[in-house]
Design a protein around this motif. Structure first.
Motif, short mmCIF file in Angstrom:
data_model
loop_
_atom_site.label_atom_id
_atom_site.label_comp_id
_atom_site.label_asym_id
_atom_site.label_seq_id
_atom_site.Cartn_x
_atom_site.Cartn_y
_atom_site.Cartn_z
N ILE A 1 -42.39 -39.40 -36.76
CA ILE A 1 -40.99 -39.75 -37.01
C ILE A 1 -40.60 -41.00 -36.21
O ILE A 1 -39.99 -41.93 -36.74
N ALA A 2 -40.96 -41.00 -34.92
CA ALA A 2 -40.59 -42.13 -34.06
C ALA A 2 -41.28 -43.42 -34.50
O ALA A 2 -40.65 -44.48 -34.57
N ILE A 3 -42.57 -43.34 -34.82
CA ILE A 3 -43.32 -44.53 -35.24
C ILE A 3 -42.77 -45.08 -36.55
O ILE A 3 -42.57 -46.29 -36.72
N SER A 4 -42.50 -44.18 -37.51
CA SER A 4 -41.98 -44.64 -38.80
C SER A 4 -40.58 -45.22 -38.64
O SER A 4 -40.25 -46.24 -39.28
N ALA A 5 -39.76 -44.63 -37.76
CA ALA A 5 -38.42 -45.16 -37.53
C ALA A 5 -38.49 -46.55 -36.92
O ALA A 5 -37.74 -47.46 -37.32
N GLU A 6 -39.36 -46.74 -35.94
CA GLU A 6 -39.48 -48.06 -35.32
C GLU A 6 -40.07 -49.08 -36.29
O GLU A 6 -39.74 -50.27 -36.23
N ALA A 7 -40.95 -48.62 -37.17
CA ALA A 7 -41.47 -49.53 -38.20
C ALA A 7 -40.33 -50.01 -39.10
O ALA A 7 -40.28 -51.20 -39.48
N ILE A 8 -39.41 -49.09 -39.42
CA ILE A 8 -38.25 -49.47 -40.24
C ILE A 8 -37.38 -50.47 -39.49
O ILE A 8 -36.91 -51.47 -40.06
N VAL A 9 -37.14 -50.21 -38.19
CA VAL A 9 -36.32 -51.11 -37.38
C VAL A 9 -36.94 -52.50 -37.31
O VAL A 9 -36.26 -53.52 -37.50
N LEU A 10 -38.25 -52.56 -37.07
CA LEU A 10 -38.93 -53.86 -37.01
C LEU A 10 -38.91 -54.55 -38.36
O LEU A 10 -38.74 -55.77 -38.44
N GLY A 11 -39.08 -53.79 -39.42
CA GLY A 11 -39.03 -54.37 -40.75
C GLY A 11 -37.66 -54.95 -41.07
O GLY A 11 -37.54 -56.04 -41.64
N GLN A 12 -36.61 -54.23 -40.68
CA GLN A 12 -35.25 -54.74 -40.89
C GLN A 12 -34.99 -56.00 -40.07
O GLN A 12 -34.32 -56.92 -40.55
N ALA A 13 -35.54 -56.03 -38.85
CA ALA A 13 -35.38 -57.22 -38.02
C ALA A 13 -36.05 -58.43 -38.66
O ALA A 13 -35.64 -59.58 -38.44
N SER A 14 -37.09 -58.16 -39.46
CA SER A 14 -37.79 -59.24 -40.19
C SER A 14 -37.18 -59.47 -41.56
O SER A 14 -37.78 -60.14 -42.41
N ARG A 15 -36.02 -58.85 -41.80
CA ARG A 15 -35.27 -59.02 -43.05
C ARG A 15 -36.01 -58.49 -44.27
O ARG A 15 -35.91 -59.03 -45.37
N LEU A 16 -36.78 -57.43 -44.09
CA LEU A 16 -37.46 -56.80 -45.21
C LEU A 16 -36.50 -55.88 -45.95
O LEU A 16 -35.71 -55.17 -45.32
N GLY A 17 -36.57 -55.88 -47.27
CA GLY A 17 -35.78 -54.97 -48.07
C GLY A 17 -36.48 -53.63 -48.20
O GLY A 17 -37.61 -53.44 -47.71
N ALA A 18 -35.84 -52.69 -48.89
CA ALA A 18 -36.39 -51.34 -49.02
C ALA A 18 -37.80 -51.31 -49.61
O ALA A 18 -38.67 -50.61 -49.09
N PRO A 19 -38.08 -52.08 -50.71
CA PRO A 19 -39.44 -52.03 -51.25
C PRO A 19 -40.51 -52.45 -50.24
O PRO A 19 -41.55 -51.80 -50.10
N ALA A 20 -40.25 -53.55 -49.53
CA ALA A 20 -41.21 -54.03 -48.53
C ALA A 20 -41.34 -53.05 -47.37
O ALA A 20 -42.42 -52.87 -46.79
N LEU A 21 -40.24 -52.39 -47.02
CA LEU A 21 -40.28 -51.40 -45.95
C LEU A 21 -41.17 -50.22 -46.33
O LEU A 21 -41.92 -49.71 -45.50
N TRP A 22 -41.11 -49.79 -47.59
CA TRP A 22 -41.98 -48.70 -48.04
C TRP A 22 -43.45 -49.12 -47.98
O TRP A 22 -44.32 -48.32 -47.60
N LEU A 23 -43.74 -50.37 -48.34
CA LEU A 23 -45.12 -50.86 -48.24
C LEU A 23 -45.57 -50.88 -46.78
O LEU A 23 -46.72 -50.53 -46.47
N LEU A 24 -44.68 -51.30 -45.89
CA LEU A 24 -45.00 -51.31 -44.47
C LEU A 24 -45.30 -49.89 -43.97
O LEU A 24 -46.28 -49.67 -43.25
#
Length: 388
Positions: free
Chosen positions: A148-171
């Protein structure tokens, strides 16, 4: 000679860590990363709140059916089922990147739910039965919180890189694949060769005292599933709605981080006071965490809820699964799979009741109170010595 004994001591830990990675993927990513993605997908109009609720319910139905399917899978198939669940979870995460329609979203979350149940039951059976390492349970179930923590931080980092939802799912799919690759070599049926060695280690500790009868465990676990699921499904969305200036995903990461050490704390408490007392304490604290946001719509209340519920819900699993191992011989069915199915039923009922109550009150306060009441009921079932 010394190196041989050192290898025996290390081997179960290595396999416990592999099991933890399985649950990090199957549960932390496959099941709970959707909670962190929920407000993002709604904000980007990838889905509506209604579609998200349907997808969540589909996930819980898949979880239930996956648990029922695992009831007929024996020890010799546990390693194969574990690997299958990891691969299936990565596939489902990646699939959500391709602008799914509502039916595809629901179907994908259904399959992901089934993979989560398979990963939980198969990894538990593999480590506790095949490897024979009961004391590896805290490390194993800590994988849920870590995921949970790793996936949440991956989402946070992805958002900081301006990734949208589709790219976040790939990440998320890519990170889950990397974790799966780390676990894959250890998840083999041949791990049973350590069972005789670890049994000698496990015999040094007596089994948990004050055991609870199988069907009481099943019923209490079902109410526990109902109790935690409102927080685990809607917490970031509630925060985003009530407190838009608060980073909801970071609070969700706190939920996962609290779960990691909690497995060791609850395992130690279980060993010290027995199953009944440990479960009562666990479920009572969890109930307080669930109802807090209903009485105080403040940032501290949501953060405290995340820490208290995150710090207890996997602890419930850490207590119940090893406890079930000690009474499993008294029934003729797969008790671990039945427990997981009961938990799944509770998780299905929770959001359905929450949606109905929220529709009438336009608030999640009543659903949170109802969830807290379910946890209190589960705790009360564990109090009486007649449940032993």
């Amino acid at each position: 000679m010394d190196s041989t004994f050192e290898h025996v001591r290390r081997a179960p830990l290595a396999e416990s860590l592999a099991g933890a990675l399985v649950l990090a993927v199957g549960m932390g990513f496959g099941r709970f990363s959707f909670t962190g993605m929920y407000p993002i997908m709604v904000k980007e109009a990838v889905m509506t709140v209604s579609a998200g609720s349907l997808a969540a319910c589909a996930n819980y139905v898949g979880y239930l059916l996956g648990a029922l399917a695992m009831s007929r899978v024996g020890d010799r198939h546990a390693a194969r089922a574990t690997r299958f669940a990891m691969a299936g979870t990565v596939f489902c995460l990646a699939l959500l990147a391709f602008h799914p329609s509502v039916p595809m979203l629901i179907a994908t979350r259904f399959v992901a739910g089934a993979m989560s149940a398979v990963s939980l039951v198969a990894a538990s059976v593999w480590l506790l039965h095949v490897v024979g390492h009961r004391h590896g349970a805290p490390v194993l179930y800590a994988g849920v919180g870590a995921g949970i923590a790793i996936s949440a931080e991956a989402i946070v980092l992805g958002q900081a890189s301006r990734l949208g939802a589709p790219a976040l799912w790939l990440l998320l799919g890519a990170v889950a694949a990397a974790l799966s690759a780390l676990a894959w070599p250890k998840i083999v049926h041949g791990a049973a060769r350590h069972a005789d060695d670890t049994r000698l280690i496990n015999q040094a500790s007596s089994p948990p005292r004050s055991s609870i009868a199988p069907w009481t465990l099943v019923a209490a676990y079902g109410f526990a599933g109902f109790g935690y699921i409102v927080t685990a499904t809607y917490l970031p969305l509630l925060i985003k709605t009530m407190l838009p200036h608060v980073d909801a995903v970071q609070v969700w990461a706190a939920f996962g981080l609290a779960a990691v050490p909690s497995c060791f704390v609850w395992h130690a408490w279980h060993e010290r006071v027995g199953t009944r007392a440990a479960l009562v304490a666990n479920l009572a604290i969890q109930a307080i965490g669930v109802v807090l946001p209903a009485f105080a719509h403040r940032p501290w209340a949501y953060l405290a809820s995340a820490v208290l519920v995150g710090g207890t819900f996997v602890g419930t699993v850490t207590i119940i699964m090893p406890a079930a191992k000690h009474v499993a011989h008294t029934v003729k069915f797969n008790l671990m799979a039945t427990l997981t199915a009961a938990y799944g039923l509770g998780q299905i009922a929770g959001p359905l009741l929450s949606d109905r109550l929220a529709a009438h009150t336009h608030s999640f306060d009543q659903p949170l109170v109802a969830a807290g009441a379910a946890l209190v009921l589960a705790a009360s079932m564990c109090v009486s010595r007649r449940s032993s």
